[in-house]
Scaffold this motif. Sequence first.
Motif, PDB file in Angstrom:
ATOM      1  N   ILE A   3       0.852  -1.186   0.000  1.00  0.00           N
ATOM      2  CA  ILE A   3       0.000   0.000   0.000  1.00  0.00           C
ATOM      3  C   ILE A   3       0.889   1.238   0.000  1.00  0.00           C
ATOM      4  N   SER A   4       0.336   2.325  -0.501  1.00  0.00           N
ATOM      5  CA  SER A   4       1.006   3.622  -0.421  1.00  0.00           C
ATOM      6  C   SER A   4       0.406   4.361   0.765  1.00  0.00           C
ATOM      7  N   THR A   5       1.253   5.055   1.527  1.00  0.00           N
ATOM      8  CA  THR A   5       0.793   5.690   2.754  1.00  0.00           C
ATOM      9  C   THR A   5       1.179   7.168   2.799  1.00  0.00           C
ATOM     10  N   LYS A   6       0.523   7.884   3.677  1.00  0.00           N
ATOM     11  CA  LYS A   6       0.756   9.316   3.839  1.00  0.00           C
ATOM     12  C   LYS A   6       2.113   9.597   4.479  1.00  0.00           C
ATOM     13  N   TYR A   7       2.485   8.824   5.478  1.00  0.00           N
ATOM     14  CA  TYR A   7       3.693   9.114   6.259  1.00  0.00           C
ATOM     15  C   TYR A   7       4.827   8.108   6.070  1.00  0.00           C
ATOM     16  N   HIS A   8       4.533   6.921   5.565  1.00  0.00           N
ATOM     17  CA  HIS A   8       5.527   5.857   5.476  1.00  0.00           C
ATOM     18  C   HIS A   8       5.937   5.500   4.044  1.00  0.00           C
ATOM     19  N   GLY A   9       5.387   6.204   3.045  1.00  0.00           N
ATOM     20  CA  GLY A   9       5.683   5.851   1.661  1.00  0.00           C
ATOM     21  C   GLY A   9       5.010   4.543   1.282  1.00  0.00           C
ATOM     22  N   GLU A  10       5.612   3.796   0.376  1.00  0.00           N
ATOM     23  CA  GLU A  10       5.050   2.510  -0.028  1.00  0.00           C
ATOM     24  C   GLU A  10       5.586   1.431   0.907  1.00  0.00           C
ATOM     25  N   ILE A  11       4.664   0.655   1.469  1.00  0.00           N
ATOM     26  CA  ILE A  11       5.064  -0.389   2.417  1.00  0.00           C
ATOM     27  C   ILE A  11       4.283  -1.668   2.160  1.00  0.00           C
ATOM     28  N   GLU A  12       4.774  -2.731   2.742  1.00  0.00           N
ATOM     29  CA  GLU A  12       4.119  -4.037   2.682  1.00  0.00           C
ATOM     30  C   GLU A  12       3.390  -4.258   4.010  1.00  0.00           C
ATOM     31  N   ILE A  13       2.124  -4.650   3.941  1.00  0.00           N
ATOM     32  CA  ILE A  13       1.376  -4.996   5.155  1.00  0.00           C
ATOM     33  C   ILE A  13       0.782  -6.381   4.973  1.00  0.00           C
ATOM     34  N   ASN A  14       0.449  -7.017   6.075  1.00  0.00           N
ATOM     35  CA  ASN A  14      -0.211  -8.320   6.049  1.00  0.00           C
ATOM     36  C   ASN A  14      -1.721  -8.117   5.985  1.00  0.00           C
ATOM     37  N   PHE A  34      -8.516  -0.023   6.895  1.00  0.00           N
ATOM     38  CA  PHE A  34      -7.414   0.740   7.447  1.00  0.00           C
ATOM     39  C   PHE A  34      -6.411  -0.216   8.081  1.00  0.00           C
ATOM     40  N   THR A  35      -5.226   0.289   8.329  1.00  0.00           N
ATOM     41  CA  THR A  35      -4.242  -0.459   9.088  1.00  0.00           C
ATOM     42  C   THR A  35      -3.578   0.489  10.066  1.00  0.00           C
ATOM     43  N   LEU A  36      -3.100  -0.052  11.173  1.00  0.00           N
ATOM     44  CA  LEU A  36      -2.393   0.751  12.173  1.00  0.00           C
ATOM     45  C   LEU A  36      -0.902   0.641  11.921  1.00  0.00           C
ATOM     46  N   LEU A  37      -0.256   1.774  11.743  1.00  0.00           N
ATOM     47  CA  LEU A  37       1.180   1.803  11.506  1.00  0.00           C
ATOM     48  C   LEU A  37       1.867   2.548  12.640  1.00  0.00           C
ATOM     49  N   PHE A  45       2.081   7.138  19.733  1.00  0.00           N
ATOM     50  CA  PHE A  45       1.278   7.547  18.586  1.00  0.00           C
ATOM     51  C   PHE A  45       1.413   6.556  17.435  1.00  0.00           C
ATOM     52  N   HIS A  46       0.309   6.380  16.699  1.00  0.00           N
ATOM     53  CA  HIS A  46       0.275   5.520  15.521  1.00  0.00           C
ATOM     54  C   HIS A  46      -0.445   6.269  14.402  1.00  0.00           C
ATOM     55  N   ILE A  47      -0.373   5.713  13.219  1.00  0.00           N
ATOM     56  CA  ILE A  47      -1.132   6.242  12.088  1.00  0.00           C
ATOM     57  C   ILE A  47      -2.205   5.223  11.732  1.00  0.00           C
ATOM     58  N   LEU A  48      -3.452   5.672  11.710  1.00  0.00           N
ATOM     59  CA  LEU A  48      -4.551   4.858  11.205  1.00  0.00           C
ATOM     60  C   LEU A  48      -4.636   5.184   9.720  1.00  0.00           C
ATOM     61  N   GLN A  49      -4.049   4.319   8.904  1.00  0.00           N
ATOM     62  CA  GLN A  49      -3.855   4.564   7.479  1.00  0.00           C
ATOM     63  C   GLN A  49      -4.899   3.844   6.640  1.00  0.00           C
ATOM     64  N   SER A  50      -5.539   4.591   5.733  1.00  0.00           N
ATOM     65  CA  SER A  50      -6.444   3.967   4.769  1.00  0.00           C
ATOM     66  C   SER A  50      -5.632   3.057   3.862  1.00  0.00           C
ATOM     67  N   VAL A  51      -6.162   1.875   3.590  1.00  0.00           N
ATOM     68  CA  VAL A  51      -5.510   0.942   2.676  1.00  0.00           C
ATOM     69  C   VAL A  51      -5.712   1.406   1.229  1.00  0.00           C
ATOM     70  N   ALA A  52      -6.829   2.077   0.945  1.00  0.00           N
ATOM     71  CA  ALA A  52      -7.170   2.464  -0.425  1.00  0.00           C
ATOM     72  C   ALA A  52      -6.683   3.857  -0.820  1.00  0.00           C
ATOM     73  N   THR A  53      -6.616   4.786   0.132  1.00  0.00           N
ATOM     74  CA  THR A  53      -6.315   6.184  -0.169  1.00  0.00           C
ATOM     75  C   THR A  53      -5.022   6.607   0.521  1.00  0.00           C
ATOM     76  N   PRO A  54      -3.928   6.734  -0.233  1.00  0.00           N
ATOM     77  CA  PRO A  54      -2.624   7.030   0.378  1.00  0.00           C
ATOM     78  C   PRO A  54      -2.598   8.281   1.261  1.00  0.00           C
ATOM     79  N   GLN A  55      -3.311   9.332   0.886  1.00  0.00           N
ATOM     80  CA  GLN A  55      -3.243  10.580   1.650  1.00  0.00           C
ATOM     81  C   GLN A  55      -4.153  10.609   2.870  1.00  0.00           C
ATOM     82  N   LEU A  56      -4.878   9.522   3.137  1.00  0.00           N
ATOM     83  CA  LEU A  56      -5.784   9.488   4.274  1.00  0.00           C
ATOM     84  C   LEU A  56      -5.157   8.683   5.413  1.00  0.00           C
ATOM     85  N   GLY A  57      -4.571   9.393   6.340  1.00  0.00           N
ATOM     86  CA  GLY A  57      -3.968   8.773   7.513  1.00  0.00           C
ATOM     87  C   GLY A  57      -4.204   9.667   8.715  1.00  0.00           C
ATOM     88  N   PHE A  58      -4.701   9.097   9.800  1.00  0.00           N
ATOM     89  CA  PHE A  58      -4.997   9.848  11.014  1.00  0.00           C
ATOM     90  C   PHE A  58      -3.970   9.497  12.090  1.00  0.00           C
TER      91      PHE A  58
END
Length: 149
Positions: A3-14, A34-37, A45-58
């Motif tokens: 997935i592509s993420t707002k704060y971590h770039g492109e990463i591999e998740i399970n 979403f996934t927790l990064l 603190f963690h990022i609640l990252q959308s799996v579908a939308t790279p710029q959506l991370g809380f």
Amino acid sequence: MKISTKYHGEIEINEEDVLLFESGIPGFAEEKKFTLLPLPENDWFHILQSVATPQLGFVVTDPFLFFKEYDFVLDQSSVDLLDMPSEKDVKVLTILTIRENLQESTANLKAPIIINLANNKAKQVILNDTTYQTKHVLFVQPEHAGKKG
């Protein structure tokens, strides 16, 4: 899965790390997964990252780290949606608003995120019968801070 993420770039998740928000998140009803990064070198603190939308991370945190007295009752429909989690399988998070001056950052205690760790179902719950607000200052300032004395 990649997935592509707002704060971590492109990463591999399970796939088993994906949280399912069946109703989406208020304001983002179409966002269901979403996934927790983790944030590097930060356990709070963690990022609640959308799996579908790279710029959506809380940015999220465990509210009990900052608000020891935080307490609420989960409504029955939310309990049902999460498949009746046992207390040990529940994780509570709160979305933060991070300010440039970290001391002014706030937590949304009115709408906690509830995760059933046993099945990865999640829901952001809006608490109606409560005094909690959407902006509680994270870092409480001493009363005499900034005053000359």
